[in-house]
Design an enzyme around this catalytic site. Sequence first.
Site, PDB file in Angstrom:
ATOM      1  N   GLY A  40       0.811  -1.217   0.000  1.00 16.16           N
ATOM      2  CA  GLY A  40       0.000   0.000   0.000  1.00 16.16           C
ATOM      3  C   GLY A  40       0.841   1.263   0.000  1.00 16.16           C
ATOM      4  CB  ALA A  41       1.938   3.912   1.305  1.00  5.69           C
ATOM      5  CG  HIS A  55       4.976   5.357  -4.824  1.00  9.01           C
ATOM      6  ND1 HIS A  55       5.649   4.745  -5.860  1.00  9.01           N
ATOM      7  CD2 HIS A  55       5.427   4.763  -3.686  1.00  9.01           C
ATOM      8  CE1 HIS A  55       6.473   3.853  -5.370  1.00  9.01           C
ATOM      9  NE2 HIS A  55       6.364   3.826  -4.051  1.00  9.01           N
ATOM     10  CG  HIS A  74       3.313   0.899  -5.598  1.00  5.89           C
ATOM     11  ND1 HIS A  74       3.440   1.911  -4.681  1.00  5.89           N
ATOM     12  CD2 HIS A  74       3.898  -0.194  -5.037  1.00  5.89           C
ATOM     13  CE1 HIS A  74       4.059   1.455  -3.608  1.00  5.89           C
ATOM     14  NE2 HIS A  74       4.350   0.183  -3.793  1.00  5.89           N
ATOM     15  CD  GLN A 115       7.627  -7.433   4.056  1.00  2.69           C
ATOM     16  OE1 GLN A 115       6.805  -8.216   3.583  1.00  2.69           O
ATOM     17  NE2 GLN A 115       8.291  -6.594   3.291  1.00  2.69           N
ATOM     18  N   GLY A 157       9.389  -4.717  -8.413  1.00  2.29           N
ATOM     19  CA  GLY A 157      10.176  -3.524  -8.733  1.00  2.29           C
ATOM     20  C   GLY A 157      11.664  -3.761  -8.498  1.00  2.29           C
ATOM     21  NE  ARG A 169      10.376   1.744   5.358  1.00  8.26           N
ATOM     22  CZ  ARG A 169      10.219   0.511   4.890  1.00  8.26           C
ATOM     23  NH1 ARG A 169      10.395   0.269   3.605  1.00  8.26           N
ATOM     24  NH2 ARG A 169       9.892  -0.484   5.692  1.00  8.26           N
TER      25      ARG A 169
END
Length: 285
Positions: A27-28, A30, A33, A57, A147, A187
């Site tokens: 998620g989060a 951007h 993604h 993790q 990625g 982040r």
Amino acid sequence: MRIYKTAKALQKALPKDKAIAYVPTMGALHAGHMVLIDAAAKLHDVVVASIFVNPTQFNDDADLDAYPRTPKSDVALLKKHGCKYLYLPKVEDIYPKGTKFSAAEGIDFGPLTDTMEGANRPGHFDGVAQVVSRLLEIVQPTTLVLGQKDYQQVAVIRAMVQRLDIPVDVSVVPTVRAKDGLALSSRNKRLNNKERIAAGTINVQLAAVVAGLKAGWPVDVLEQLALSGIGQNDLLNPEYVQIFDGDTLLSYLDGDNVRELVVATAVHCGPVRLIDNRIVNQSNP
Ligand code: PAF
């Protein structure tokens, strides 16, 4: 786009006769993604994304608690990019036998997990292998889309897929960068203005390493120069800069013949730890 909260509901809805491209995320979301989602859509008709902040993790509880969560904008972005299936599970759905159970338990990743993120984040890759093995079991994709920013993660997942004999292709998409070169990351949302500007230095230093390697400079000199170049900024505290063979992840020795030469770093900046890498001899802006 339909949202599925359980593995059972997702599996029931997914077409049985079509190839699936799958993008796992925490998620989060951007633009980085979305490049993965777009790449997935080019590969196969059916694109599945998942959002699950995997607790196993994280080696640091504070990092897990503070991990950005932006469900509304995540859903809007996925819809905009034509994703039709979103799996949004709770911990119990991913780990019905409890978080201790892992299908990837006991895999010895050897040097793939001995260095860099593996050395600095104990247990991190066990958690990644655990969750990705379970997610693959649920989604059963033809292709898993990852990625390149998480270079070591890709190497570990490839090894896991091979050891567990999971019938899936792994497709890797180049890192997406902001105008100043900073790799896009969830982040980054936690950086203040000054930290965000400072973080741009990371890619500049990696690019200098790439140029140095092409010019034949010794590896240890380049690693040291990049470490001090990053560390010169008061807001940046580099953990490592490592030049390595992309296949084995073993340190590169000057003169070695390798298929893919990579430089990677982890840097503390304000409240977060950022990672980035560049592949030498590949077009990777
Ligand atoms: O790269 C990530 O976001 C995560 O490590 C992944 C692959 C979704 C597993 O939780």
